[in-house]
Structure formats: C-alpha cells, structure tokens
Design an enzyme around this catalytic site. Sequence first.
Site, PDB file in Angstrom:
ATOM      1  N   GLU A   1       0.857  -1.193   0.000  1.00 12.77           N
ATOM      2  CA  GLU A   1       0.000   0.000   0.000  1.00 12.77           C
ATOM      3  C   GLU A   1       0.893   1.243   0.000  1.00 12.77           C
ATOM      4  O   GLU A   1       1.717   1.420   0.901  1.00 12.77           O
ATOM      5  CB  GLU A   1      -0.924  -0.014   1.225  1.00 12.77           C
ATOM      6  CG  GLU A   1      -1.628   1.291   1.520  1.00 12.77           C
ATOM      7  CD  GLU A   1      -2.368   1.924   0.347  1.00 12.77           C
ATOM      8  OE1 GLU A   1      -3.180   1.244  -0.281  1.00 12.77           O
ATOM      9  OE2 GLU A   1      -2.109   3.122   0.056  1.00 12.77           O
ATOM     10  N   ARG A   2       0.674   2.072  -1.013  1.00 10.02           N
ATOM     11  CA  ARG A   2       1.491   3.271  -1.194  1.00 10.02           C
ATOM     12  C   ARG A   2       1.495   4.165   0.038  1.00 10.02           C
ATOM     13  O   ARG A   2       2.527   4.681   0.452  1.00 10.02           O
ATOM     14  CB  ARG A   2       0.909   4.038  -2.396  1.00 10.02           C
ATOM     15  CG  ARG A   2       1.637   5.280  -2.756  1.00 10.02           C
ATOM     16  CD  ARG A   2       1.196   5.785  -4.103  1.00 10.02           C
ATOM     17  NE  ARG A   2      -0.231   6.059  -4.166  1.00 10.02           N
ATOM     18  CZ  ARG A   2      -0.874   6.345  -5.292  1.00 10.02           C
ATOM     19  NH1 ARG A   2      -0.240   6.352  -6.436  1.00 10.02           N
ATOM     20  NH2 ARG A   2      -2.161   6.605  -5.275  1.00 10.02           N
TER      21      ARG A   2
ATOM     22  N   GLY B   1      -7.928   2.478   1.998  1.00 11.25           N
ATOM     23  CA  GLY B   1      -7.915   3.135   0.696  1.00 11.25           C
ATOM     24  C   GLY B   1      -8.633   4.463   0.666  1.00 11.25           C
ATOM     25  O   GLY B   1      -8.851   5.129   1.690  1.00 11.25           O
TER      26      GLY B   1
ATOM     27  N   CYS C   1     -11.673   4.983   0.075  1.00 10.03           N
ATOM     28  CA  CYS C   1     -12.981   4.880   0.735  1.00 10.03           C
ATOM     29  C   CYS C   1     -12.885   5.334   2.187  1.00 10.03           C
ATOM     30  O   CYS C   1     -13.642   6.204   2.625  1.00 10.03           O
ATOM     31  CB  CYS C   1     -13.462   3.439   0.646  1.00 10.03           C
ATOM     32  SG  CYS C   1     -14.983   3.126   1.524  1.00 10.03           S
TER      33      CYS C   1
ATOM     34  N   TYR D   1     -22.572  11.998  -8.210  1.00  9.03           N
ATOM     35  CA  TYR D   1     -22.901  11.754  -6.804  1.00  9.03           C
ATOM     36  C   TYR D   1     -21.948  12.453  -5.836  1.00  9.03           C
ATOM     37  O   TYR D   1     -22.372  12.973  -4.808  1.00  9.03           O
ATOM     38  CB  TYR D   1     -23.054  10.254  -6.525  1.00  9.03           C
ATOM     39  CG  TYR D   1     -21.792   9.493  -6.208  1.00  9.03           C
ATOM     40  CD1 TYR D   1     -21.364   9.356  -4.893  1.00  9.03           C
ATOM     41  CD2 TYR D   1     -21.048   8.881  -7.203  1.00  9.03           C
ATOM     42  CE1 TYR D   1     -20.218   8.642  -4.585  1.00  9.03           C
ATOM     43  CE2 TYR D   1     -19.910   8.170  -6.912  1.00  9.03           C
ATOM     44  CZ  TYR D   1     -19.489   8.053  -5.608  1.00  9.03           C
ATOM     45  OH  TYR D   1     -18.356   7.349  -5.308  1.00  9.03           O
TER      46      TYR D   1
ATOM     47  N   GLU E   1     -23.200  22.121 -13.847  1.00  7.64           N
ATOM     48  CA  GLU E   1     -23.194  20.796 -14.481  1.00  7.64           C
ATOM     49  C   GLU E   1     -23.327  20.969 -15.997  1.00  7.64           C
ATOM     50  O   GLU E   1     -24.197  21.700 -16.465  1.00  7.64           O
ATOM     51  CB  GLU E   1     -24.356  19.953 -13.914  1.00  7.64           C
ATOM     52  CG  GLU E   1     -24.714  18.706 -14.691  1.00  7.64           C
ATOM     53  CD  GLU E   1     -23.572  17.702 -14.828  1.00  7.64           C
ATOM     54  OE1 GLU E   1     -22.930  17.369 -13.821  1.00  7.64           O
ATOM     55  OE2 GLU E   1     -23.313  17.271 -15.975  1.00  7.64           O
TER      56      GLU E   1
ATOM     57  N   VAL F   1     -15.648  16.064 -11.133  1.00  5.52           N
ATOM     58  CA  VAL F   1     -16.030  15.710 -12.502  1.00  5.52           C
ATOM     59  C   VAL F   1     -15.661  14.272 -12.857  1.00  5.52           C
ATOM     60  O   VAL F   1     -15.483  13.949 -14.026  1.00  5.52           O
ATOM     61  CB  VAL F   1     -15.394  16.694 -13.521  1.00  5.52           C
ATOM     62  CG1 VAL F   1     -15.998  18.073 -13.378  1.00  5.52           C
ATOM     63  CG2 VAL F   1     -13.871  16.754 -13.365  1.00  5.52           C
ATOM     64  N   GLY F   2     -15.553  13.417 -11.843  1.00  5.39           N
ATOM     65  CA  GLY F   2     -15.307  12.010 -12.125  1.00  5.39           C
ATOM     66  C   GLY F   2     -13.990  11.537 -11.549  1.00  5.39           C
ATOM     67  O   GLY F   2     -13.286  12.283 -10.854  1.00  5.39           O
TER      68      GLY F   2
ATOM     69  N   HIS G   1     -44.880  -1.309  11.014  1.00  7.87           N
ATOM     70  CA  HIS G   1     -45.473   0.034  10.944  1.00  7.87           C
ATOM     71  C   HIS G   1     -45.122   0.799  12.209  1.00  7.87           C
ATOM     72  O   HIS G   1     -45.138   0.213  13.288  1.00  7.87           O
ATOM     73  CB  HIS G   1     -46.996  -0.090  10.818  1.00  7.87           C
ATOM     74  CG  HIS G   1     -47.686   1.237  10.779  1.00  7.87           C
ATOM     75  ND1 HIS G   1     -47.653   2.044   9.658  1.00  7.87           N
ATOM     76  CD2 HIS G   1     -48.409   1.901  11.721  1.00  7.87           C
ATOM     77  CE1 HIS G   1     -48.327   3.156   9.914  1.00  7.87           C
ATOM     78  NE2 HIS G   1     -48.799   3.085  11.157  1.00  7.87           N
TER      79      HIS G   1
HETATM   80  P1  FAD Z   1      -9.086   2.611  -3.423  1.00  8.27           P
HETATM   81  O1  FAD Z   1      -9.979   2.669  -2.269  1.00  8.27           O
HETATM   82  O2  FAD Z   1      -8.846   3.867  -4.193  1.00  8.27           O
HETATM   83  O3  FAD Z   1      -7.714   2.026  -2.903  1.00  8.27           O
HETATM   84  C1  FAD Z   1      -6.606   1.911  -3.730  1.00  8.27           C
HETATM   85  C2  FAD Z   1      -5.362   1.951  -2.889  1.00  8.27           C
HETATM   86  O4  FAD Z   1      -4.255   1.632  -3.730  1.00  8.27           O
HETATM   87  C3  FAD Z   1      -5.075   3.327  -2.309  1.00  8.27           C
HETATM   88  O5  FAD Z   1      -4.982   3.236  -0.895  1.00  8.27           O
HETATM   89  C4  FAD Z   1      -3.762   3.750  -2.956  1.00  8.27           C
HETATM   90  O6  FAD Z   1      -2.921   4.472  -2.055  1.00  8.27           O
HETATM   91  C5  FAD Z   1      -3.147   2.420  -3.337  1.00  8.27           C
HETATM   92  N1  FAD Z   1      -2.246   2.500  -4.479  1.00  8.27           N
HETATM   93  C6  FAD Z   1      -2.437   3.131  -5.666  1.00  8.27           C
HETATM   94  N2  FAD Z   1      -1.369   2.959  -6.468  1.00  8.27           N
HETATM   95  C7  FAD Z   1      -0.485   2.203  -5.796  1.00  8.27           C
HETATM   96  C8  FAD Z   1       0.800   1.688  -6.108  1.00  8.27           C
HETATM   97  N3  FAD Z   1       1.382   1.907  -7.282  1.00  8.27           N
HETATM   98  N4  FAD Z   1       1.437   0.958  -5.174  1.00  8.27           N
HETATM   99  C9  FAD Z   1       0.855   0.720  -3.966  1.00  8.27           C
HETATM  100  N5  FAD Z   1      -0.339   1.176  -3.624  1.00  8.27           N
HETATM  101  C10 FAD Z   1      -1.025   1.908  -4.524  1.00  8.27           C
HETATM  102  N6  FAD Z   1     -18.151   4.363  -2.618  1.00  8.27           N
HETATM  103  C11 FAD Z   1     -19.189   3.793  -1.992  1.00  8.27           C
HETATM  104  O7  FAD Z   1     -19.444   2.601  -2.196  1.00  8.27           O
HETATM  105  N7  FAD Z   1     -19.990   4.500  -1.122  1.00  8.27           N
HETATM  106  C12 FAD Z   1     -19.758   5.811  -0.866  1.00  8.27           C
HETATM  107  O8  FAD Z   1     -20.500   6.420  -0.081  1.00  8.27           O
HETATM  108  C13 FAD Z   1     -18.674   6.451  -1.508  1.00  8.27           C
HETATM  109  N8  FAD Z   1     -18.394   7.747  -1.285  1.00  8.27           N
HETATM  110  C14 FAD Z   1     -17.311   8.326  -1.866  1.00  8.27           C
HETATM  111  C15 FAD Z   1     -17.039   9.658  -1.599  1.00  8.27           C
HETATM  112  C16 FAD Z   1     -15.944  10.266  -2.172  1.00  8.27           C
HETATM  113  C17 FAD Z   1     -15.655  11.716  -1.880  1.00  8.27           C
HETATM  114  C18 FAD Z   1     -15.070   9.510  -3.024  1.00  8.27           C
HETATM  115  C19 FAD Z   1     -13.847  10.134  -3.629  1.00  8.27           C
HETATM  116  C20 FAD Z   1     -15.336   8.188  -3.295  1.00  8.27           C
HETATM  117  C21 FAD Z   1     -16.466   7.584  -2.734  1.00  8.27           C
HETATM  118  N9  FAD Z   1     -16.780   6.245  -2.996  1.00  8.27           N
HETATM  119  C22 FAD Z   1     -17.864   5.677  -2.393  1.00  8.27           C
HETATM  120  C23 FAD Z   1     -15.993   5.437  -3.953  1.00  8.27           C
HETATM  121  C24 FAD Z   1     -15.032   4.497  -3.218  1.00  8.27           C
HETATM  122  O9  FAD Z   1     -14.191   5.246  -2.373  1.00  8.27           O
HETATM  123  C25 FAD Z   1     -14.219   3.719  -4.223  1.00  8.27           C
HETATM  124  O10 FAD Z   1     -15.060   3.108  -5.175  1.00  8.27           O
HETATM  125  C26 FAD Z   1     -13.414   2.632  -3.530  1.00  8.27           C
HETATM  126  O11 FAD Z   1     -12.536   3.188  -2.589  1.00  8.27           O
HETATM  127  C27 FAD Z   1     -12.628   1.813  -4.558  1.00  8.27           C
HETATM  128  O12 FAD Z   1     -11.890   0.840  -3.888  1.00  8.27           O
HETATM  129  P2  FAD Z   1     -10.521   0.299  -4.505  1.00  8.27           P
HETATM  130  O13 FAD Z   1     -10.044  -0.731  -3.549  1.00  8.27           O
HETATM  131  O14 FAD Z   1     -10.723  -0.061  -5.918  1.00  8.27           O
HETATM  132  O15 FAD Z   1      -9.534   1.559  -4.524  1.00  8.27           O
END
Ligand code: FAD
Length: 470
Positions: A39-40, A49, A51, A192, A212, A274-275, A447
Amino acid sequence: MVVGELAEPVDLLVVGGGPGGYVAALRAAQLGRDVLLVERAGGSAGLGGSCLHVGCIPSKALIELADSAHHARAMAVAGLAVEGLQVDLARFQAFKGDIVGSLAAGIAGLCARQGIRVVAGELRFNRPDRAAVRTPDGQVRFFEFRQAIVATGSRPAVLPALPVDGERVLDSTGALALDAVPRSVAVVGAGYIGLELGTALAKLGAHVTIVEALDRVLPTFDPALSRPVERCLERLGVPLRLGARAAGLDGDDLVVEDAAGEARVSAEKVIIAVGRVPNTDELGLERAGVAIGGDGLVPVDAARRATPRIAAVGDVVAGPALAHKASAEGVVAAEALSGHPAAFDPTAIPAIVFCDPEVATTGLSEGEARAAGLQVDVGTFPLAASGRAATLLAREGFVRVVAERGADRIVGVQIVGAHASELISEGTLAVEMMASPEDLAGTIHPHPTLSEGLAEAVELLLGRPVHVSA
Ligand code: FAD
C-alpha cells in the site's frame, strides 16, 4: 537506493489496501494463501484506501453533521427551538480523524491476525512475475510473485481550466479537509460526489452553486430520480447552472459558460467533482502483460482475471466505482486465483447517493429493463402517503419496484427518500433471490417505517394498493 536485485518470493501479491485490495487479501489468507499487501500510503495511513481516508467514510461523517444541523433547524415546525446552533469544522476534522484512525487500525489488526504482511510503498511491475516497491525511506525492494491482484483504485479527474491548488480550487479530498465553512462554494459536477458535498456544505451554511455540463443533476441515473433531488436543492437555496461549463476563475468569481453566454458565480472555494481516473497509468502493467483500455480500465473476465496469473478489482475495472463492488470483486478474485469456482455477478449492485433526499438503486430501472427487451410492471409509491415519512419531515420521494411480467420476478428497485441507503438492501435481496412481487407483498413490514413503502409499491404493481388510489 537499491537494496539489491534479489527478489523476495511472494505467493499472492495484492497491490492497494482499499476495499478491493484488503478484502481480497483477507479472503485469500482465509483460503490459506501467503499474502503480501503493498500500500502506497502505508499501513494505518493507507489501509482502507480512498474509501476510508478520503471517500465514503469522511463524506458520510460530514453529511451526518450537516443533516443533524439541518434537521434541528427544520424541526422548529414541530416545536424544537435550537438557539445559537454553531458548526465547528475544525472540531469536525478531529472527530473525523478519530473515526478514520480507529477503522484503519481495525483493518491493520484483521490483516495481522490473518498473517498478511503489509509493506508500505509504491509498486511498479517489471515483468509478468516481478515487481519493485519503492518504500517511504527511498529503498527499492523486489518481489517475485506467483499471482497478483491489482487494486490501485482511482483519483479525482482534473479540469485543465481549473487546476486544483488545494487553496481556492479543491478536489473532493480538499473539500473533505475544510476546517471552516466557506461563505460561497461553486461545485463543478452534479454526479454523486459533487451533489453529496454541495448539499452538505449548503446545509452547513455555505452559499452553494452547482455547475453541471449536462441538463440535470445525477445525469447517469434514471431521470425520474433527479427531479425530487432538484426540488430539494431549490428549497435549500442551491442554484443549479445546468448545461453550463466552468471556464476559469475571475477574481472572486467562477466563470461559467452556457448557451446564453458567459456568467459569473461567486465562489470563495471551487470544488471540482467531474469524475475519477483509474490508477493504472504508472503501474508498469504493460510489462506484466496486462492490457489497459483507452479509458484506463483493465479488461477482466468474470473471475476478474486480466491474465492467467494477475487479477484486477475495484475502480481499476469497469462497472460502478463503489466500495462494495470493489470488495465483492476482491472476494471473487481471491477465490478464483486460489482455485475455487468464482465469478462476479453484477446483476444487483446497489448504488447510493447520500444527497437530500437520498437516492438508492439496485438492479434495473424501468427504462433499462425495457431497453433489455423485458416486458415490465412498475409500482411507484409516493412517500407523501407514508406516515413515517411525515413524522420525519421527509415526504419528498418515492419507492419504485420494477418486475418482469410473465417471469414474475422483481428485477429492480429505485428509492428516492430519507434512509433510502438503508432500505435498498431489501430490494437487492429481492432481485438477487428472484423474489416475485407476491413474495414482497406477503412479507409483513413493520409500521410505521419507511420500509412499508416497498410493500406498498408492490401492492400498486399488483393493482391492489391500500394507502393510495390505483
Ligand atoms: P481505493 O480505495 O482507491 O484504494 C486503492 C489503494 O491503492 C489506495 O490506498 C492507494 O494508495 C493504493 N495505491 C495506488 N497505487 C499504488 C501503487 N502503485 N502501489 C501501492 N499502492 C497503490 N463508494 C461507496 O461505495 N460508497 C460511498 O459512499 C462512496 N463515497 C465516496 C465519496 C468520495 C468523496 C469519493 C472520492 C469516493 C467515494 N466512494 C464511495 C468510492 C469508493 O471510495 C471507491 O469506489 C473505492 O474506494 C474503490 O476501492 P478500490 O479498492 O478499488 O480503490
């Protein structure tokens, strides 16, 4: 400094400690695999992560604070007098930090108990079976792995006209780190994340404008779900600049362009939402033999395999970028790579927007079902007819159930309303278990609860509504 070219052997390498990666690591360890998780951001700062650290959990904590303040004010009509209600975002940041810290420590404890080794550092693949990790102290360690799971997640997309500077122009991470409520905020993007942040900041007292490019909020959802949210934003005093593009800054203003020309929006802070962009570009995936699509996503099969030895899960693969989808894929990848039959089934992935009212969907909308060639029956129960919604001051919204005619099974549920986030799981279970409308109608719902809305929607679909006219 390079410690040496000698590579340490690894049975299963997991890259990324988010809900995709750490859940995959835990499942694999349960199955007897020797797992190394890289984990970075390191152990306690990174496990969980995006999340846990900058996404789901911090945003929901902020929304809870905003909703509490808003509800307290709204309850004046029911006799609640709240004098001198104040919001202290600096205090909130400490509160949020405690929650995130304790949850991250919990994940670290789970990993330790399963014997998972966690290495802090940035990983890049060098070969189909080898990767290098640059650790925080600048050293490089090499690992030779039998199999790997890529779960590196995503980062906020940027707008070239409005580069994020962490001061005036923020991404979602910066917005969630605010230690004072800005006077005025322009949120660019009504997906969202933008809606959740914009609604929360408006309830906390900021003057929020939402910009938007498309013609409605939540443009990727069924249009019927956008309308109650737009009405609520109007009541909150949030102007919507739809069909408009953010073009840049001019003094205290954000410059916005639409069909009518150029306009100015007062913006002490601008939040870009924006994504998201998948973190696949700097991983050396091509050297590992893993293809990357034009959209930056990794193509995978049903078992989430990108190559026979490397799987990918979460935000780096297609489908909704949501934590629970990442975790479900993580379980599938761990099981499949460990020789168990497993495939990811995207039939009913719940999606929730924690705006006001909340929006929650699962399975197919009416439009999607018809586009898939299904003949459908639809029941829509307005929450204006719910006793519980009235007591919550939450009569905006509806519960909609979509069933396939002939097959006699529920194929989708959409809810716009208070606590839709909690209610949607009954709908997901119904879709997953191929429940019939009669199954749901015959289930006694307590209810007065909002859950009665599901039964009422099904009764409508069956043509025998009780609390509304057909
Ligand atoms: P991530 O959670 O992004 O984890 C990836 C990890 O990989 C990170 O910790 C990163 O540091 C690590 N990494 C990256 N590159 C490297 C590398 N080269 N070497 C080592 N480590 C690395 N989802 C929901 O379901 N419900 C919600 O309410 C919700 N709210 C959100 C609100 C916001 C503001 C945001 C930004 C996102 C939200 N999400 C929500 C989306 C959710 O956070 C992501 O879909 C989810 O975290 C994806 O999980 P993942 O394990 O794919 O990646």
